[in-house]
Design an enzyme around this catalytic site. Sequence first.
Site: not given
Length: 228
Positions: A17, A24, A91, A94, A109
């Site tokens: 972030t 999310f 997780q 990016d 993921h």
Amino acid sequence: MEGRPSLAFLDGAGMSTPSGIPDFRGQEGLAQVARRYGLSYETLLSIGELDEDPATFFDFYWNFLVHEGAIPNRAHRAVASYRGPVRVITQNIDGLHQKAGSEKVVELHGSILRNHCRSCGESYALDEIPHRGIPRCPKCGGIIRPDIVLYGEGLDYEVLAEAEQILEESEVLIVAGTSLRVYPAAGLIYSSRARAKILVNAEPTPLDSFFDAFVQGDVASILPEVLQ
């Protein structure tokens, strides 16, 4: 400095972030954005949505999951510059850990940087496909999908096994930027045999008591101090 303990670093959306990538559940997160579509983000990012309505899937995906201009923040760089053995379990999808210089990264993921044709299996890097609409394979015309774990799909067993091994072998565990509410990723912490377990997060989690220390705050400010 020689002899620094081996580090397992497990993170979630809060790690990215500070790089401008929304999480999310925050006020500007994907849950809020998804409401514009009249669907939940779990539905929009599901294998069912990709199968049944690829146009809507990719509209949401290109607009809100792919952030080409994002760069590693201080937290990513602090992990990459740790002066000891470090292995990352993320997780996030990016690729910012690798951009920061981390070499040993397990992506629970998957990654938006890797893609493949659903029909013929041909692989494509992110910069090899158009970043709008439904990407089609130039070889067979099939739909090209990102190599990420969608809702309705299971995590790769071998990837999970590798993550568990890292946690079992590392002397120190740092978990950062994750609510520890998403399984099976959250449950991985119980594989750790680390002599020191530290949690860094903006908010308390349901699993705070597992850790020896909980540092509440911004990961980009805290981790450079913790890892120096």
